[in-house]
Design an enzyme around this catalytic site. Structure first.
Site, PDB file in Angstrom:
ATOM      1  N   GLY A  20       4.032  -0.087  11.793  1.00 27.98           N
ATOM      2  CA  GLY A  20       4.702  -1.377  11.623  1.00 27.98           C
ATOM      3  C   GLY A  20       5.111  -1.590  10.180  1.00 27.98           C
ATOM      4  O   GLY A  20       6.240  -2.010   9.894  1.00 27.98           O
ATOM      5  N   HIS A  21       4.190  -1.296   9.258  1.00 30.05           N
ATOM      6  CA  HIS A  21       4.525  -1.391   7.839  1.00 30.05           C
ATOM      7  C   HIS A  21       5.655  -0.405   7.482  1.00 30.05           C
ATOM      8  O   HIS A  21       6.567  -0.736   6.715  1.00 30.05           O
ATOM      9  CB  HIS A  21       3.306  -1.055   6.969  1.00 30.05           C
ATOM     10  CG  HIS A  21       2.177  -2.029   7.095  1.00 30.05           C
ATOM     11  ND1 HIS A  21       0.972  -1.700   7.656  1.00 30.05           N
ATOM     12  CD2 HIS A  21       2.064  -3.335   6.723  1.00 30.05           C
ATOM     13  CE1 HIS A  21       0.165  -2.739   7.623  1.00 30.05           C
ATOM     14  NE2 HIS A  21       0.805  -3.748   7.064  1.00 30.05           N
ATOM     15  N   LEU A  72       0.899  -3.354  16.682  1.00 28.29           N
ATOM     16  CA  LEU A  72       0.259  -2.609  15.604  1.00 28.29           C
ATOM     17  C   LEU A  72      -0.368  -3.583  14.611  1.00 28.29           C
ATOM     18  O   LEU A  72       0.235  -4.582  14.224  1.00 28.29           O
ATOM     19  CB  LEU A  72       1.278  -1.719  14.899  1.00 28.29           C
ATOM     20  CG  LEU A  72       1.861  -0.570  15.720  1.00 28.29           C
ATOM     21  CD1 LEU A  72       2.852   0.228  14.889  1.00 28.29           C
ATOM     22  CD2 LEU A  72       0.759   0.341  16.243  1.00 28.29           C
TER      23      LEU A  72
END
Length: 282
Positions: A36-37, A185
């Site tokens: 996700g990051h 996530l």
């Protein structure tokens, strides 16, 4: 990728790049980076000349000391992920570097910060405003990137930008990234036991099923169905499920009260606190 640990060096390096006319994308994180990051970094990479990622577990936004203590810290793995994502600058400061003295600022964040996470975690959003405003002043980014999993937080940050007067700054919200089984996530997912990890995707599944119910049922009926279905799992306990107007984060009682309604949930799975959300289109 350049690793920077002091505010002075960060300002100097980024300032020189901005003086060359380069655009800067900032991705604020608390580390324990996941895909996700990475999606935020990739978006920033495509939009900007320079990408800065901050990795800092901010103590002022934790109202639960145990949550702060157990928050995963994985700097070596984080740096590898940032390099692979094409990040230019990783800002990894100490607490003392960010808070050489206590930050006593109290932000007038208004009603967007008073419900849901704001009600359950007193002081949390003020701490978010403290650290994000500091990062914005240090980096002076062209754009800053945040994931929609923290949907309410984005509204709070937009409010902070407004009251602090940050000019020419674009807040970019990015879609939730999920595992193949639907689990959003989260850095906290690593704390789930194998059994808990098997159960956790039911949160998203139940919310997805509620989309069909929303066509024929009231807001309250949909809320109750989601809460009851999640709580039917003995291991899970819903802290709240609220359906809100995306524009101001205020709970709605009728679908007509919002052009975009968002269901926001927080669930305890054991001692791991998971959040997620889903958009309703009626």
């Amino acid at each position: 990728m350049k690793i920077i640990r002091t505010v002075e060096e960060l300002k100097s390096v980024v300032g020189a790049l901005k003086a060359e006319g380069k655009s800067v994308g900032l991705v604020p994180t608390m580390g324990a980076l996941h895909d996700g990051h990475v999606s935020l970094m990739e978006k920033a990479r495509g939009d900007n000349d320079v990408v800065v990622v901050s990795v800092f577990v901010n103590p002022t936004q934790f109202n639960n000391p145990d949550d702060l203590r157990t928050y995963p810290r994985t700097e070596e793995a984080d740096c590898a992920r940032m390099r692979d994502a094409g990040v230019d600058i990783a800002f990894i400061p100490s607490v003392e570097e960010i808070y050489p003295e206590p930050d006593n600022r109290v932000f007038d964040l208004g009603k967007v910060a008073e419900v849901m996470e704001g009600a359950m975690r007193p002081g949390h959003f003020n701490g978010v405003a403290q650290i994000v405003s500091k990062l914005f002043r240090m980096v002076e980014p062209t754009r800053a990137y945040f994931g929609e999993k923290d949907f309410q937080q984005i509204a709070v940050i937009r409010r902070m930008v407004e009251i602090e007067g940050f000019k020419n700054l674009e807040i970019v919200d990015c879609p939730i990234k999920r595992e193949a089984d639907g689990l959003a996530l989260s850095s906290r997912n690593v704390r789930l036991t194998p059994h808990q990890r098997e159960i956790a995707p039911n949160i998203h599944r139940i919310m997805v099923e509620s989309l069909d119910k929303a066509r024929d049922c009231s807001v309250e009926e949909v809320k109750r169905s989601v809460i009851d279905a999640v709580n039917a799992y003995p291991e899970m306990d819903v802290e709240y499920y609220e359906i809100v107007n995306a524009a101001d984060m205020q709970p709605i009682t009728d679908w007509s009260q919002a052009s975009q309604a968002v269901g926001c949930i927080t669930v305890y799975l054991g001692d791991v606190r998971l959040i997620d959300n889903i958009k309703y289109t009626i």
